[in-house]
Design an enzyme around this catalytic site. Structure first.
Site, short mmCIF file in Angstrom:
data_model
loop_
_atom_site.label_atom_id
_atom_site.label_comp_id
_atom_site.label_asym_id
_atom_site.label_seq_id
_atom_site.Cartn_x
_atom_site.Cartn_y
_atom_site.Cartn_z
N GLU A 131 1.15 -1.33 0.02
CA GLU A 131 0.03 0.18 -0.15
C GLU A 131 0.63 1.26 -0.23
OE1 GLU A 131 -3.34 -0.31 3.34
OE2 GLU A 131 -3.51 -2.64 1.91
N ASN A 172 2.59 -5.49 -3.08
CA ASN A 172 0.93 -5.32 -3.28
C ASN A 172 0.38 -3.90 -2.74
OD1 ASN A 172 -1.09 -7.26 -2.37
ND2 ASN A 172 -1.16 -6.91 -0.35
N HIS A 208 -10.04 -6.82 -2.52
CA HIS A 208 -10.82 -6.39 -1.55
C HIS A 208 -11.91 -6.09 -2.57
CE1 HIS A 208 -8.31 -7.37 1.70
NE2 HIS A 208 -7.60 -6.83 1.99
N GLU A 245 -5.42 -10.69 -1.08
CA GLU A 245 -6.11 -10.26 0.05
C GLU A 245 -7.68 -10.64 -0.02
OE1 GLU A 245 -5.17 -7.00 2.13
OE2 GLU A 245 -2.37 -7.40 1.80
N ASP A 247 -11.07 -11.26 -0.66
CA ASP A 247 -12.67 -11.12 0.06
C ASP A 247 -14.19 -10.56 -0.63
OD1 ASP A 247 -12.22 -8.66 0.91
OD2 ASP A 247 -11.39 -9.44 2.72
O1 9MR Z 1 -6.57 -8.08 8.24
C1 9MR Z 1 -6.25 -7.33 8.84
C2 9MR Z 1 -6.74 -6.22 9.91
O2 9MR Z 1 -6.56 -7.75 11.54
C3 9MR Z 1 -5.75 -5.53 11.02
O3 9MR Z 1 -5.78 -4.89 12.20
C4 9MR Z 1 -5.38 -4.79 10.00
C5 9MR Z 1 -3.86 -3.30 10.26
O4 9MR Z 1 -2.64 -4.08 10.85
O5 9MR Z 1 -4.71 -4.92 8.49
C6 9MR Z 1 -5.37 -5.72 8.27
O6 9MR Z 1 -5.15 -6.33 6.78
C7 9MR Z 1 -4.91 -5.40 5.71
C8 9MR Z 1 -3.45 -5.87 4.93
O7 9MR Z 1 -2.45 -6.25 5.76
C9 9MR Z 1 -3.32 -4.86 3.81
N1 9MR Z 1 -4.47 -5.10 3.44
C10 9MR Z 1 -5.63 -4.58 3.56
C11 9MR Z 1 -5.58 -5.54 4.62
C12 9MR Z 1 -7.50 -5.05 5.33
O8 9MR Z 1 -7.35 -4.22 5.93
#
Ligand code: 9MR
Length: 328
Positions: A131, A172, A208, A245, A247
């Site tokens: 990101e 990513n 997502h 990722e 969903d």
């Molecule tokens: O699913 C993850 C969640 O449990 C955490 O609280 C959050 C913050 O670190 O990150 C979520 O995963 C993210 C991923 O690392 C990067 N892309 C978006 C995902 C969903 O927010």
């Protein structure tokens, strides 16, 4: 015909089907563990390898959870997608507070070499950069970017490559599934890196995407033709392509729960089919094993059902849709 698991179907295609994993659940929910190891051949490390989890203070690493997860993957013959070496928006406070450029760079190098080195030979792919681009399509103006600029990205790949010359190194990103301003910038950035011989090996499309919605957090489903062209242009750079990722939240869709699940299954299948038509597409990771534990519930404060198994671990239409796409 013998009823094959998703894992077996993926294996037969030389493909990775993964799920993001929270290691504490492996200890407390045997159904979770059983579903994970029987239906998937890859693990995405959802949180346990992020900086705040693994490197909470300047001289402190906490490897227990990630060590356990890597052991689990090895025992169960599963590949791992390491997530993530740099997540500029989620760096720990101690890191963001570094005011000296050289010190920040040293800390970055030390972190990458330590973490990648520790799991050398045990990880299939690392998300080196996660990101990097903001909602408007520009580089995130994080403390890290402001201090070190684009050079930290080049260096991160070089350091990671040095620490494990065989691991595949990825960028990513979210919302870049189609051709748009953000995917254009990502593409351009990777082109520049490759031109400079920086070892970038793959592109991760987070995927997502949601039914019946289009806001900042729940992006509508991708336009499939634009997605195909976009995946292909990244593949044409010689990159391995992953969906990292996936969903598909259903809370904003119209209809009964059952109807929504059917629509969701259709979306999973169409997206996977398009991705599979691109030769370098090698892995699909869903962002969780079961609807029982999913991050959409948390951010939206609404019970959703974005994944392949329901809250009782029953296979959903989305499960059978993925199965069908893998069988074709
Ligand atoms: O699913 C993850 C969640 O449990 C955490 O609280 C959050 C913050 O670190 O990150 C979520 O995963 C993210 C991923 O690392 C990067 N892309 C978006 C995902 C969903 O927010």
């Amino acid at each position: 015909m013998i009823n094959k698991s998703l894992r077996e179907l993926a294996q037969a295609k030389n493909f990775y089907l993964g799920a993001a994993v929270l290691p504490n659940l492996l200890k407390k929910d045997s159904k979770y563990t059983e579903t994970l190891s029987s239906e998937f051949n890859m693990i995405g490390t959802e949180n346990c390898m992020k900086w705040r989890a693994i490197h909470p203070d300047i001289n402190k690493y906490t490897f227990d959870e990630s060590d356990g997860l890597i052991d689990f993957a090895l025992k169960n013959d599963m590949a791992v997608r390491g997530h993530t070496l740099i997540y500029s928006r989620k760096m720990p406070e101690w890191f963001n507070n570094i005011k000296d450029k050289k010190l920040m760079e040293e800390q970055l190098e030390e972190h990458i070499k330590t973490v990648v080195g520790r799991y050398r030979g045990k990880i299939y792919a690392w998300d080196v950069i996660n990101e990097e681009i903001d909602f408007e399509g520009n580089h995130q103006q994080s403390p890290l970017f402001k201090m070190l600029g684009i050079s930290h990205i080049e260096n991160a790949f070089l350091w990671a490559h040095k620490a494990d010359p065989d691991v595949k190194l990825f960028i990513n990103e979210f919302g870049i599934e189609e051709i748009n301003k953000r995917s254009d910038l990502t593409y351009k950035m990777i082109q520049d890196l490759l031109q400079k011989k920086v070892p970038v090996h793959g592109i991760g499309f987070q995927m997502h995407r949601a039914l019946g919605s289009d806001d900042k957090w729940l992006n509508k489903l991708p336009d499939l033709e634009s997605m195909r062209k976009n995946f292909q242009r990244f593949a044409d750079l010689g990159l391995e392509v992953h969906i990292t990722e996936m969903d598909i939240p259903i809370q904003k869709a119209i209809g009964s729960y059952e109807e929504k699940l059917i629509e969701q299954g259709k979306a999973y299948k169409e997206i996977l089919e398009v991705a599979l038509s691109v030769k370098n597409f090698k892995a699909l990771v869903v962002w969780g094993v079961t609807d029982l534990y999913n991050w959409i519930d948390f951010i939206s404060q609404t019970k959703d059902a974005p994944l392949l198994f329901d809250r009782e671990y029953k296979k959903k239409p989305a499960y059978f849709a993925v199965k069908k796409a893998l069988e074709e």
